[in-house]
Design a protein around this motif. Structure first.
Motif, PDB file in Angstrom:
ATOM      1  N   ASP A  43       0.769  -1.248   0.000  1.00 56.29           N
ATOM      2  CA  ASP A  43       0.000   0.000   0.000  1.00 56.29           C
ATOM      3  C   ASP A  43       0.802   1.301   0.000  1.00 56.29           C
ATOM      4  O   ASP A  43       0.256   2.350  -0.328  1.00 56.29           O
ATOM      5  CB  ASP A  43      -0.947   0.029   1.207  1.00 56.29           C
ATOM      6  CG  ASP A  43      -2.005  -1.057   1.144  1.00 56.29           C
ATOM      7  OD1 ASP A  43      -2.198  -1.650   0.061  1.00 56.29           O
ATOM      8  OD2 ASP A  43      -2.642  -1.315   2.179  1.00 56.29           O
ATOM      9  N   VAL A  44       2.061   1.273   0.396  1.00 53.53           N
ATOM     10  CA  VAL A  44       2.836   2.517   0.486  1.00 53.53           C
ATOM     11  C   VAL A  44       3.822   2.543  -0.671  1.00 53.53           C
ATOM     12  O   VAL A  44       4.811   1.816  -0.677  1.00 53.53           O
ATOM     13  CB  VAL A  44       3.538   2.658   1.854  1.00 53.53           C
ATOM     14  CG1 VAL A  44       4.240   4.002   1.943  1.00 53.53           C
ATOM     15  CG2 VAL A  44       2.525   2.507   2.987  1.00 53.53           C
ATOM     16  N   LYS A  45       3.513   3.372  -1.656  1.00 51.92           N
ATOM     17  CA  LYS A  45       4.232   3.378  -2.930  1.00 51.92           C
ATOM     18  C   LYS A  45       5.501   4.235  -2.884  1.00 51.92           C
ATOM     19  O   LYS A  45       5.698   5.049  -1.984  1.00 51.92           O
ATOM     20  CB  LYS A  45       3.304   3.890  -4.053  1.00 51.92           C
ATOM     21  CG  LYS A  45       2.003   3.127  -4.188  1.00 51.92           C
ATOM     22  CD  LYS A  45       2.237   1.676  -4.486  1.00 51.92           C
ATOM     23  CE  LYS A  45       0.925   0.914  -4.606  1.00 51.92           C
ATOM     24  NZ  LYS A  45       1.046  -0.478  -4.372  1.00 51.92           N
ATOM     25  N   PHE A  46       6.314   4.068  -3.910  1.00 50.22           N
ATOM     26  CA  PHE A  46       7.555   4.808  -4.099  1.00 50.22           C
ATOM     27  C   PHE A  46       7.295   6.310  -3.955  1.00 50.22           C
ATOM     28  O   PHE A  46       6.375   6.851  -4.561  1.00 50.22           O
ATOM     29  CB  PHE A  46       8.102   4.504  -5.505  1.00 50.22           C
ATOM     30  CG  PHE A  46       9.466   5.062  -5.766  1.00 50.22           C
ATOM     31  CD1 PHE A  46      10.598   4.318  -5.507  1.00 50.22           C
ATOM     32  CD2 PHE A  46       9.620   6.343  -6.279  1.00 50.22           C
ATOM     33  CE1 PHE A  46      11.862   4.830  -5.750  1.00 50.22           C
ATOM     34  CE2 PHE A  46      10.873   6.863  -6.523  1.00 50.22           C
ATOM     35  CZ  PHE A  46      11.996   6.110  -6.257  1.00 50.22           C
ATOM     36  N   GLY A  47       8.091   6.966  -3.114  1.00 53.12           N
ATOM     37  CA  GLY A  47       7.966   8.406  -2.929  1.00 53.12           C
ATOM     38  C   GLY A  47       6.918   8.827  -1.921  1.00 53.12           C
ATOM     39  O   GLY A  47       6.760  10.013  -1.644  1.00 53.12           O
ATOM     40  N   GLU A  48       6.204   7.869  -1.334  1.00 56.97           N
ATOM     41  CA  GLU A  48       5.193   8.176  -0.315  1.00 56.97           C
ATOM     42  C   GLU A  48       5.773   7.877   1.058  1.00 56.97           C
ATOM     43  O   GLU A  48       6.765   7.163   1.184  1.00 56.97           O
ATOM     44  CB  GLU A  48       3.944   7.306  -0.508  1.00 56.97           C
ATOM     45  CG  GLU A  48       3.204   7.559  -1.800  1.00 56.97           C
ATOM     46  CD  GLU A  48       2.013   6.623  -1.987  1.00 56.97           C
ATOM     47  OE1 GLU A  48       1.779   5.739  -1.139  1.00 56.97           O
ATOM     48  OE2 GLU A  48       1.316   6.777  -3.005  1.00 56.97           O
ATOM     49  N   ALA A  49       5.134   8.413   2.078  1.00 62.12           N
ATOM     50  CA  ALA A  49       5.509   8.098   3.462  1.00 62.12           C
ATOM     51  C   ALA A  49       4.225   8.036   4.285  1.00 62.12           C
ATOM     52  O   ALA A  49       3.237   8.690   3.960  1.00 62.12           O
ATOM     53  CB  ALA A  49       6.453   9.152   4.023  1.00 62.12           C
ATOM     54  N   VAL A  50       4.249   7.210   5.316  1.00 62.28           N
ATOM     55  CA  VAL A  50       3.119   7.106   6.240  1.00 62.28           C
ATOM     56  C   VAL A  50       3.667   7.153   7.661  1.00 62.28           C
ATOM     57  O   VAL A  50       4.826   6.811   7.906  1.00 62.28           O
ATOM     58  CB  VAL A  50       2.304   5.798   6.063  1.00 62.28           C
ATOM     59  CG1 VAL A  50       1.628   5.737   4.718  1.00 62.28           C
ATOM     60  CG2 VAL A  50       3.157   4.562   6.307  1.00 62.28           C
ATOM     61  N   SER A  51       2.816   7.539   8.594  1.00 62.90           N
ATOM     62  CA  SER A  51       3.225   7.508   9.998  1.00 62.90           C
ATOM     63  C   SER A  51       3.008   6.085  10.535  1.00 62.90           C
ATOM     64  O   SER A  51       2.302   5.278   9.923  1.00 62.90           O
ATOM     65  CB  SER A  51       2.408   8.512  10.816  1.00 62.90           C
ATOM     66  OG  SER A  51       1.064   8.063  10.945  1.00 62.90           O
ATOM     67  N   TYR A  52       3.605   5.821  11.685  1.00 61.73           N
ATOM     68  CA  TYR A  52       3.413   4.522  12.336  1.00 61.73           C
ATOM     69  C   TYR A  52       1.929   4.289  12.594  1.00 61.73           C
ATOM     70  O   TYR A  52       1.410   3.200  12.371  1.00 61.73           O
ATOM     71  CB  TYR A  52       4.215   4.462  13.645  1.00 61.73           C
ATOM     72  CG  TYR A  52       5.709   4.482  13.424  1.00 61.73           C
ATOM     73  CD1 TYR A  52       6.414   3.304  13.196  1.00 61.73           C
ATOM     74  CD2 TYR A  52       6.420   5.672  13.430  1.00 61.73           C
ATOM     75  CE1 TYR A  52       7.782   3.313  12.975  1.00 61.73           C
ATOM     76  CE2 TYR A  52       7.788   5.699  13.211  1.00 61.73           C
ATOM     77  CZ  TYR A  52       8.463   4.516  12.984  1.00 61.73           C
ATOM     78  OH  TYR A  52       9.819   4.536  12.765  1.00 61.73           O
TER      79      TYR A  52
END
Length: 198
Positions: A122-131
């Protein structure tokens, strides 16, 4: 930890162990030590960076494979091709097959496994998510600390992109290869994504 590197595989005929092979990739961020068998990857060991490599997050540096004469397994070949593309031609990674994984942590049913697969999917290249966001994606929004534990135990970093998980404050947070490496990977992806947008 050594037992995690060479998990036992029981076959019907009673043959008991994988034949682990090793390869080193000289990448723009240093030596990545990769192990695996015919079934899949066991582990990618990251270098500890004490300073940023020259050229910052530019992808102009080539990758070089250091073999020890052993014949490489298909999962190792796929891993090397994927990593070389990641560093040098990131747009190609979307069309390359991911190597199979053969690490006990990714085989047994657990929250850690669920988090790592969710991150990969689900978390693609160039993206970031929090814990916390990743905990939500994995189905347990109150498990942000457990997500941190899953990131620490990720045996296949970069391919399973635990570097894309950051603190809610926007700070990068900790990383197995060190904060400089995490910042370099995030910067590399941001720069490459911007280039692809033009």
């Amino acid at each position: 930890m050594a037992s995690r590197l060479a998990p036992k595989v029981n076959s019907r005929q009673g043959e008991s162990q994988c034949k682990e092979k090793h390869v080193t990739l000289l990448s723009p961020v240093g030596k990545l030590k990769i192990s695996g068998c015919e079934i899949g990857l066991h582990e990618i060991k990251l270098p500890k960076m004490s300073m940023l490599p020259s050229g910052r997050a530019e992808s102009s540096a080539a990758c070089e494979v250091c073999k020890d004469g052993e014949e490489m397994t298909e999962p190792l070949k796929q891993c090397l091709e994927w990593l070389c593309a990641y560093f040098c031609e990131p747009a190609r990674t979307a069309s390359l097959p991911l190597p199979a994984f053969h690490h006990p942590l990714l085989q047994r049913d657990s929250f850690t496994r669920q988090v790592l697969w969710t991150l990969l999917r689900d978390v693609k290249f160039g993206e970031a998510v929090s814990y916390k966001q990743l905990a939500d994606l994995a189905g347990n929004g109150r498990a942000a600390r457990a997500v941190g534990g899953a990131m620490r135990s990720n045996p296949i970093p970069i391919i399973i992109p635990c570097h894309r998980v950051i603190r809610s404050s926007g700070q990068s947070g900790n990383y197995g290869g060190g904060n400089l490496l995490k910042e370099w990977l995030l910067s590399h992806e941001k720069l490459q994504k911007e280039k692809l947008a033009y």
